[in-house]
Scaffold this motif. Structure first.
Motif, mmCIF file in Angstrom:
data_model
loop_
_atom_site.group_PDB
_atom_site.id
_atom_site.type_symbol
_atom_site.label_atom_id
_atom_site.label_comp_id
_atom_site.label_asym_id
_atom_site.label_seq_id
_atom_site.Cartn_x
_atom_site.Cartn_y
_atom_site.Cartn_z
ATOM 1 N N HIS A 1 -16.359 7.902 10.624
ATOM 2 C CA HIS A 1 -17.040 8.849 9.719
ATOM 3 C C HIS A 1 -18.187 8.096 9.062
ATOM 4 N N ILE A 2 -19.421 8.470 9.419
ATOM 5 C CA ILE A 2 -20.592 7.797 8.830
ATOM 6 C C ILE A 2 -21.580 8.844 8.307
ATOM 7 N N GLY A 3 -22.624 8.345 7.651
ATOM 8 C CA GLY A 3 -23.593 9.234 7.001
ATOM 9 C C GLY A 3 -23.189 9.321 5.540
ATOM 10 N N LEU A 4 -23.015 10.535 5.049
ATOM 11 C CA LEU A 4 -22.501 10.688 3.689
ATOM 12 C C LEU A 4 -20.993 10.450 3.734
ATOM 13 N N THR A 5 -20.572 9.395 3.078
ATOM 14 C CA THR A 5 -19.145 9.043 3.067
ATOM 15 C C THR A 5 -18.637 9.263 1.634
ATOM 16 N N PRO A 6 -17.966 10.397 1.395
ATOM 17 C CA PRO A 6 -17.650 10.787 0.014
ATOM 18 C C PRO A 6 -16.831 9.757 -0.774
ATOM 19 N N GLN A 7 -16.067 8.897 -0.089
ATOM 20 C CA GLN A 7 -15.308 7.886 -0.849
ATOM 21 C C GLN A 7 -16.236 6.855 -1.506
ATOM 22 N N SER A 8 -17.488 6.782 -1.041
ATOM 23 C CA SER A 8 -18.439 5.824 -1.637
ATOM 24 C C SER A 8 -19.405 6.535 -2.578
ATOM 25 N N ASN B 1 -19.677 6.891 -5.665
ATOM 26 C CA ASN B 1 -20.179 6.174 -6.848
ATOM 27 C C ASN B 1 -21.244 5.149 -6.480
ATOM 28 N N GLN B 2 -21.190 4.683 -5.235
ATOM 29 C CA GLN B 2 -22.197 3.740 -4.761
ATOM 30 C C GLN B 2 -23.441 4.493 -4.260
ATOM 31 N N LEU B 3 -23.202 5.629 -3.621
ATOM 32 C CA LEU B 3 -24.325 6.406 -3.061
ATOM 33 C C LEU B 3 -25.099 7.137 -4.156
ATOM 34 N N GLY B 4 -24.451 7.315 -5.308
ATOM 35 C CA GLY B 4 -25.129 7.946 -6.448
ATOM 36 C C GLY B 4 -25.268 9.457 -6.300
ATOM 37 N N GLY B 5 -24.431 10.072 -5.503
ATOM 38 C CA GLY B 5 -24.459 11.538 -5.400
ATOM 39 C C GLY B 5 -24.289 11.985 -3.960
#
Ligand code: KIV
Length: 290
Positions: free
Chosen positions: A140-147, A149-153
């Motif tokens: 699972h790549i691209g927008l990875t919802p578990q990250s 807080n790192q992706l900022g949204g």
């Protein structure tokens, strides 16, 4: 004798034959049963259950016990689709032993056939260890919802060339590590098409356009059931939430107006009027009416 139904090989064959793969999330017995009856190929017990079922703000609070509990219910509801269960936040970021133990629980206690992990290069050793141990892994790549807080949204990923190159590299590395399929979440369709063309294994898109080998949507988004999120990539196919609310409002109204239950919804017994219950009670319980 092995389990009949959709397997990881079926999905690879579907890619070769250019047959679109249908994946949907499900979290409990009825959602799994209805998805199976609708003929989906893959059910994902997604950690999105944190938001759409458990009411959290993100997938981060979801635990391995939550995943096992919901995976079990899904497996009771569906036998034909391939059942993939999400490895929740931090359950595959410690040691390889711990990762194998956690992944094993989703198969042994939950009944899933495969697991899904978010991430690229950084999680390759965990992916390889699971695959070596006989656990099929979906990437699972691209927008990875578990990250988040790192992706900022919840933002589209891979919009510039550098990010796009990194995602193509991640996809290729995951394929090399042995994943049987990769979810591409919220990436531009041009990038999803490029990755789908470069990989031998199927890509499953969500917010990744029409050129992926399959598509996945969240059950509650398809149905507009208790989910008030309507991102651009969701196409609602029903308004179940409105129907449920309307039905419960009508039920409440009928109870308050003493229109429900009617005697047709009630049980009857052959008590005489001199029965111990007394006339008043007999009238209340429907007397001799059948
Ligand atoms: O948890 C989930 O529902 C997912 C899908 C969005 C792919 O990971």
């Amino acid at each position: 004798m092995g389990k009949k139904g959709v397997t990881t090989s079926t999905l690879k064959k579907m890619k070769i034959e250019k047959k679109p793969i249908v994946m949907v999330t499900a979290y409990d017995y009825p959602s799994a049963l209805l998805s199976e009856q609708a003929g989906v190929d893959v059910i994902l017990v997604g950690d999105s259950l944190g938001m759409v079922v458990l009411g959290y703000d993100s997938t981060i609070p979801v635990t391995l016990d939550d995943m096992v509990h919901h995976t079990r219910a899904v497996c009771r509801g569906a036998r034909n689709p391939l059942i993939v269960s999400d490895m929740p936040f931090l359950s595959y970021h410690g040691t390889i032993d711990k990762t194998l133990q956690n992944a094993g629980r989703l198969l042994q206690d939950g009944g899933a056939t495969a697991i899904k992990m978010e991430g690229g290069k950084d999680i390759l050793p965990m992916v390889e260890a699971c695959v070596k141990a006989g656990i099929p892994v979906m990437g699972h790549i691209g927008l990875t919802p578990q990250s988040i807080n790192q992706l900022g949204g919840y933002k589209v990923q891979g919009k510039n060339e550098e990010e796009a190159k990194r995602l193509i590299e991640d996809a290729l590395l995951l394929e090399e590590a042995g994943v049987f399929s990769v979810v591409l979440e919220c990436v531009p369709y041009q990038l999803a098409r490029e990755i789908s063309n470069q990989l031998m294994i199927p890509t499953i898109g969500i917010g990744a356009g029409p050129y992926c080998d399959g598509q996945v949507l969240v059950f509650h988004d398809i149905l507009q059931y208790g989910s008030n999120l309507s991102p651009k990539f969701v196409k609602p196919y029903a308004s179940v939430g409105e129907q449920v609310k309307g039905a419960i409002e009508l039920y409440a109204k009928e109870v308050r107006e003493r229109k429900f239950p009617e005697l047709t919804h009630s049980f009857s017994a052959d008590y005489g009027t001199n029965d111990k219950m007394g006339t008043k009670d007999v009238a209340l319980y429907g007397g001799n009416q059948k």
